[in-house]
Write a protein that holds these residues in place. Structure first.
Motif, PDB file in Angstrom:
ATOM      1  N   GLU A  82      62.759  25.226 -19.945  1.00  0.00           N
ATOM      2  CA  GLU A  82      61.392  25.617 -19.575  1.00  0.00           C
ATOM      3  C   GLU A  82      60.398  24.834 -20.430  1.00  0.00           C
ATOM      4  OE1 GLU A  82      62.388  30.306 -18.435  1.00  0.00           O
ATOM      5  OE2 GLU A  82      61.254  29.848 -20.274  1.00  0.00           O
ATOM      6  N   VAL A  83      59.295  24.440 -19.808  1.00  0.00           N
ATOM      7  CA  VAL A  83      58.211  23.778 -20.540  1.00  0.00           C
ATOM      8  C   VAL A  83      56.930  24.559 -20.262  1.00  0.00           C
ATOM      9  CG1 VAL A  83      56.897  21.650 -20.875  1.00  0.00           C
ATOM     10  CG2 VAL A  83      59.353  21.524 -20.350  1.00  0.00           C
ATOM     11  N   ILE A  84      56.279  25.011 -21.320  1.00  0.00           N
ATOM     12  CA  ILE A  84      55.048  25.794 -21.175  1.00  0.00           C
ATOM     13  C   ILE A  84      53.868  24.840 -21.001  1.00  0.00           C
ATOM     14  CG2 ILE A  84      53.527  27.467 -22.302  1.00  0.00           C
ATOM     15  CD1 ILE A  84      56.025  28.451 -23.874  1.00  0.00           C
ATOM     16  N   VAL A  85      53.085  25.069 -19.951  1.00  0.00           N
ATOM     17  CA  VAL A  85      52.026  24.130 -19.562  1.00  0.00           C
ATOM     18  C   VAL A  85      50.876  24.935 -18.967  1.00  0.00           C
ATOM     19  CG1 VAL A  85      53.011  23.788 -17.239  1.00  0.00           C
ATOM     20  CG2 VAL A  85      51.693  21.926 -18.279  1.00  0.00           C
ATOM     21  N   PRO A  86      49.636  24.459 -19.083  1.00  0.00           N
ATOM     22  CA  PRO A  86      48.564  25.187 -18.389  1.00  0.00           C
ATOM     23  C   PRO A  86      48.628  24.930 -16.890  1.00  0.00           C
ATOM     24  CG  PRO A  86      47.674  23.237 -19.489  1.00  0.00           C
ATOM     25  CD  PRO A  86      49.126  23.344 -19.892  1.00  0.00           C
ATOM     26  N   SER A  87      48.264  25.943 -16.102  1.00  0.00           N
ATOM     27  CA  SER A  87      48.146  25.769 -14.653  1.00  0.00           C
ATOM     28  C   SER A  87      46.813  25.115 -14.318  1.00  0.00           C
ATOM     29  CB  SER A  87      48.240  27.139 -13.965  1.00  0.00           C
ATOM     30  OG  SER A  87      48.000  27.016 -12.581  1.00  0.00           O
ATOM     31  N   PHE A  88      45.852  25.259 -15.233  1.00  0.00           N
ATOM     32  CA  PHE A  88      44.529  24.662 -15.009  1.00  0.00           C
ATOM     33  C   PHE A  88      44.550  23.225 -15.518  1.00  0.00           C
ATOM     34  CE2 PHE A  88      39.842  24.271 -15.713  1.00  0.00           C
ATOM     35  CZ  PHE A  88      39.496  24.373 -14.380  1.00  0.00           C
ATOM     36  N   SER A  89      45.102  22.326 -14.687  1.00  0.00           N
ATOM     37  CA  SER A  89      45.225  20.909 -15.036  1.00  0.00           C
ATOM     38  C   SER A  89      45.448  20.144 -13.745  1.00  0.00           C
ATOM     39  CB  SER A  89      46.403  20.697 -15.994  1.00  0.00           C
ATOM     40  OG  SER A  89      46.537  19.327 -16.353  1.00  0.00           O
TER      41      SER A  89
ATOM     42  N   LEU B  53      22.976  19.359  -5.187  1.00  0.00           N
ATOM     43  CA  LEU B  53      23.116  18.143  -5.997  1.00  0.00           C
ATOM     44  C   LEU B  53      23.264  16.920  -5.096  1.00  0.00           C
ATOM     45  CD1 LEU B  53      25.543  19.450  -8.776  1.00  0.00           C
ATOM     46  CD2 LEU B  53      23.219  18.616  -9.159  1.00  0.00           C
ATOM     47  N   LYS B  54      24.067  17.065  -4.076  1.00  0.00           N
ATOM     48  CA  LYS B  54      24.310  15.934  -3.169  1.00  0.00           C
ATOM     49  C   LYS B  54      23.011  15.504  -2.496  1.00  0.00           C
ATOM     50  CE  LYS B  54      27.392  14.209   0.375  1.00  0.00           C
ATOM     51  NZ  LYS B  54      27.985  14.534   1.672  1.00  0.00           N
ATOM     52  N   ALA B  55      22.219  16.496  -2.075  1.00  0.00           N
ATOM     53  CA  ALA B  55      20.941  16.188  -1.419  1.00  0.00           C
ATOM     54  C   ALA B  55      19.998  15.467  -2.381  1.00  0.00           C
ATOM     55  CB  ALA B  55      20.305  17.479  -0.907  1.00  0.00           C
ATOM     56  N   GLN B  56      20.156  15.705  -3.675  1.00  0.00           N
ATOM     57  CA  GLN B  56      19.337  15.040  -4.696  1.00  0.00           C
ATOM     58  C   GLN B  56      19.962  13.719  -5.147  1.00  0.00           C
ATOM     59  OE1 GLN B  56      16.305  16.524  -5.767  1.00  0.00           O
ATOM     60  NE2 GLN B  56      16.813  17.799  -4.000  1.00  0.00           N
ATOM     61  N   GLY B  57      21.056  13.311  -4.501  1.00  0.00           N
ATOM     62  CA  GLY B  57      21.695  12.038  -4.852  1.00  0.00           C
ATOM     63  C   GLY B  57      22.527  12.113  -6.115  1.00  0.00           C
ATOM     64  N   VAL B  58      23.032  13.294  -6.432  1.00  0.00           N
ATOM     65  CA  VAL B  58      23.860  13.446  -7.633  1.00  0.00           C
ATOM     66  C   VAL B  58      25.274  13.852  -7.213  1.00  0.00           C
ATOM     67  CG1 VAL B  58      24.196  14.741  -9.789  1.00  0.00           C
ATOM     68  CG2 VAL B  58      21.893  14.052  -9.085  1.00  0.00           C
ATOM     69  N   GLY B  59      26.226  12.969  -7.464  1.00  0.00           N
ATOM     70  CA  GLY B  59      27.619  13.272  -7.148  1.00  0.00           C
ATOM     71  C   GLY B  59      28.171  14.294  -8.130  1.00  0.00           C
ATOM     72  N   SER B  60      29.075  15.128  -7.673  1.00  0.00           N
ATOM     73  CA  SER B  60      29.729  16.093  -8.565  1.00  0.00           C
ATOM     74  C   SER B  60      31.126  16.314  -8.018  1.00  0.00           C
ATOM     75  CB  SER B  60      28.941  17.405  -8.618  1.00  0.00           C
ATOM     76  OG  SER B  60      28.942  18.013  -7.336  1.00  0.00           O
ATOM     77  N   ALA B  61      31.970  16.949  -8.812  1.00  0.00           N
ATOM     78  CA  ALA B  61      33.349  17.160  -8.358  1.00  0.00           C
ATOM     79  C   ALA B  61      33.908  18.418  -9.008  1.00  0.00           C
ATOM     80  CB  ALA B  61      34.222  15.961  -8.723  1.00  0.00           C
ATOM     81  N   VAL B  62      34.877  19.027  -8.319  1.00  0.00           N
ATOM     82  CA  VAL B  62      35.538  20.223  -8.855  1.00  0.00           C
ATOM     83  C   VAL B  62      36.941  19.835  -9.310  1.00  0.00           C
ATOM     84  CG1 VAL B  62      36.391  22.533  -8.357  1.00  0.00           C
ATOM     85  CG2 VAL B  62      34.194  21.771  -7.393  1.00  0.00           C
ATOM     86  N   TYR B  63      37.164  19.876 -10.608  1.00  0.00           N
ATOM     87  CA  TYR B  63      38.485  19.637 -11.211  1.00  0.00           C
ATOM     88  C   TYR B  63      38.874  20.911 -11.950  1.00  0.00           C
ATOM     89  CZ  TYR B  63      36.915  14.789 -10.687  1.00  0.00           C
ATOM     90  OH  TYR B  63      36.417  13.608 -10.196  1.00  0.00           O
ATOM     91  N   TYR B  64      39.695  21.775 -11.402  1.00  0.00           N
ATOM     92  CA  TYR B  64      40.486  21.619 -10.204  1.00  0.00           C
ATOM     93  C   TYR B  64      40.301  22.855  -9.374  1.00  0.00           C
ATOM     94  CZ  TYR B  64      42.215  17.740 -12.867  1.00  0.00           C
ATOM     95  OH  TYR B  64      42.244  16.596 -13.578  1.00  0.00           O
ATOM     96  N   PRO B  65      40.052  22.699  -8.060  1.00  0.00           N
ATOM     97  CA  PRO B  65      39.748  23.889  -7.258  1.00  0.00           C
ATOM     98  C   PRO B  65      40.956  24.812  -7.099  1.00  0.00           C
ATOM     99  CG  PRO B  65      39.936  21.922  -5.864  1.00  0.00           C
ATOM    100  CD  PRO B  65      40.007  21.452  -7.292  1.00  0.00           C
ATOM    101  N   THR B  66      42.150  24.229  -7.103  1.00  0.00           N
ATOM    102  CA  THR B  66      43.368  25.026  -6.958  1.00  0.00           C
ATOM    103  C   THR B  66      44.234  24.850  -8.187  1.00  0.00           C
ATOM    104  OG1 THR B  66      43.276  24.600  -4.578  1.00  0.00           O
ATOM    105  CG2 THR B  66      45.343  25.495  -5.450  1.00  0.00           C
ATOM    106  N   PRO B  67      44.448  25.921  -8.964  1.00  0.00           N
ATOM    107  CA  PRO B  67      45.333  25.799 -10.135  1.00  0.00           C
ATOM    108  C   PRO B  67      46.746  25.441  -9.672  1.00  0.00           C
ATOM    109  CG  PRO B  67      44.316  27.997 -10.015  1.00  0.00           C
ATOM    110  CD  PRO B  67      43.934  27.274  -8.768  1.00  0.00           C
ATOM    111  N   ILE B  68      47.490  24.775 -10.530  1.00  0.00           N
ATOM    112  CA  ILE B  68      48.798  24.230 -10.118  1.00  0.00           C
ATOM    113  C   ILE B  68      49.709  25.318  -9.550  1.00  0.00           C
ATOM    114  CG2 ILE B  68      50.867  22.992 -10.871  1.00  0.00           C
ATOM    115  CD1 ILE B  68      49.132  21.688 -13.082  1.00  0.00           C
ATOM    116  N   HIS B  69      49.672  26.521 -10.151  1.00  0.00           N
ATOM    117  CA  HIS B  69      50.607  27.561  -9.699  1.00  0.00           C
ATOM    118  C   HIS B  69      50.333  27.998  -8.263  1.00  0.00           C
ATOM    119  CE1 HIS B  69      47.283  30.252 -10.839  1.00  0.00           C
ATOM    120  NE2 HIS B  69      47.867  31.176 -10.099  1.00  0.00           N
ATOM    121  N   ARG B  70      49.176  27.625  -7.709  1.00  0.00           N
ATOM    122  CA  ARG B  70      48.858  27.963  -6.309  1.00  0.00           C
ATOM    123  C   ARG B  70      49.084  26.789  -5.362  1.00  0.00           C
ATOM    124  NH1 ARG B  70      46.597  32.673  -5.304  1.00  0.00           N
ATOM    125  NH2 ARG B  70      45.780  33.900  -7.037  1.00  0.00           N
ATOM    126  N   LEU B  71      49.505  25.632  -5.884  1.00  0.00           N
ATOM    127  CA  LEU B  71      49.818  24.490  -5.019  1.00  0.00           C
ATOM    128  C   LEU B  71      51.182  24.718  -4.370  1.00  0.00           C
ATOM    129  CD1 LEU B  71      48.659  21.550  -7.326  1.00  0.00           C
ATOM    130  CD2 LEU B  71      47.428  22.535  -5.379  1.00  0.00           C
TER     131      LEU B  71
END
Ligand SMILES: *Cc1c(COP(=O)(O)O)cnc(C)c1O
Length: 369
Positions: free
Chosen positions: A79-86, A298-316
């Motif tokens: 077993e290797v302990i790891v964060p799901s939020f990655s 933000l997009k309408a104002q010309g500012v790019g943004s991103a969600v890291y990570y919308p789905t935690p690994i344990h839900r993939l």
């Protein structure tokens, strides 16, 4: 910069400058393009940012993690302990060697693995813990190393997002048995694709050099079963040019983050732990309210943004149980972060006008809901 103030600001802007192009062309013209002197020089030079550890270059950050676990003899039953939020690569490397990821929750402030959650996840099968220095902030390595040593568990740092980050003056990649870096284009420095393993263990370093090259040191004198995870000399030459710019870029990322910290009021800006040198691979805020609406504003104002990570690994999908549902993990801070985080542009080539636009547009999201 030729960008007008009205051009949309992307979430990231990888640099492929004239120096990178010249370095690549120089190696291409030499005709010696595969792993050779450029890779060896890149390894030596990278050692300077990880307290002089042995450095082994490979073809990606994921390969760095996978090869490290292989080289440590981690496999089925471990077993290797790891964060799901990655990023999924953290857990993929564990599964690729046949071991099982055990997901631990994060600290809400740092977004990195919680040492108390590690302690609670240790079992007789725990072979290693893999903290991720998420967004460029070092995990709580002082506490994690103490805990791991007390339990006789190895530590592999996923430093893919954290080149040059440090805790109490000690660089990431110099804490655990090994550290793994990525040189993907959007990371703080790149080699198009590439990765680096850092370790103080000369024996492990030699094993990793064998494993990345079919188990050979001398041609056709194969010592063990190995893969081909070599970095090319063309990529290494680009990485060497990028490495000379890393310190300056890191300073600029930190300066950009400071401006955003002082200007953004509509969201929770990223806290920095005591003694931590955050290198802002991402500048990640928590949105109070409707994140989709905030992103659209933000997009309408010309500012790019991103969600890291919308789905935690344990839900993939590959990490769901046999019944198609997430395992019985207790990860409330992971779930909350996945629902709230939003990363804003912080890359080093942002202009002051672009920083202004990011801060103003972000504060405008409060009215957008
Ligand atoms: C990018 C990344 C990796 C994988 O690196 P690649 O070079 O894309 O294979 C691993 N872990 C984390 C946290 C990353 O962000």
């Amino acid at each position: 910069m030729t960008n007008s103030s009205q051009d949309p600001i992307p979430p990231a802007r990888p640099v492929i400058g004239e120096r990178e192009i010249e370095a690549a062309v120089r190696v291409l013209r030499s005709g010696m393009v595969v792993q050779g002197p450029e890779v060896a020089a890149f390894e030596q030079e990278f050692a300077e940012i990880v307290d002089g550890r042995h450095c082994v270059a490979v073809n990606s950050g994921t390969s760095a993690l996978q090869l490290t676990l292989l080289g440590m003899g981690i496999g089925p039953g471990d077993e290797v302990i790891v964060p799901s939020f990655s990023f999924a690569a953290s857990a993929n490397a564990i599964r690729l060697v046949g071991a099982s990821p055990v997901f631990a929750d994060i600290e809400p402030a740092s977004f990195c693995i919680d040492p108390d959650a590690i302690a609670a996840a240790i079992t007789p099968r725990t072979a290693a813990v893999m903290p991720v220095h998420l967004y460029g902030q070092p995990a709580a390595m002082d506490r994690i190393m103490e805990l791991a040593q007390r339990h006789g568990i190895a530590v592999v740092e996923d430093a893919a997002q954290a080149h040059g980050a440090a805790l109490h003056g000690k660089p990431v990649g110099a804490f655990g048995l090994a550290g793994c870096f990525s040189f993907y284009p959007t990371k703080n420095m790149h080699s198009l694709e590439g990765g680096m393993i850092t370790t103080a263990d000369a024996g492990l370093a030699r094993t990793l050099r064998l494993l990345r090259n079919q188990g050979m040191e001398q041609r056709y004198a194969n010592e063990i079963v190995g893969a081909n995870m070599r970095l090319t000399d063309v990529a290494a030459a680009i990485g060497r040019v990028q490495l000379t710019q890393l310190a300056g870029w890191t300073e600029q990322r930190r300066a950009n983050a400071k401006v955003l910290d002082s200007r953004i009021t509509a969201c929770t800006v990223p806290p920095v732990a005591d003694g931590a040198q955050h290198v802002y691979h991402q500048y990640t805020v928590r949105v109070r309210g409707d994140r989709d609406a905030a992103q659209a504003h933000l997009k309408a104002q010309g500012v790019g943004s991103a969600v890291y990570y919308p789905t935690p690994i344990h839900r993939l999908k590959p990490y769901l149980g046999a019944d198609g549902r997430p395992g019985p993990w207790d990860l409330p801070e992971t779930e909350r972060a996945a629902a709230e985080v939003l990363s804003l542009p912080v890359f080093p080539t942002l202009t002051p006008a672009e920083l202004d636009r990011i801060a103003e547009a972000t504060n405008g999201t409060a009215g957008a809901r």
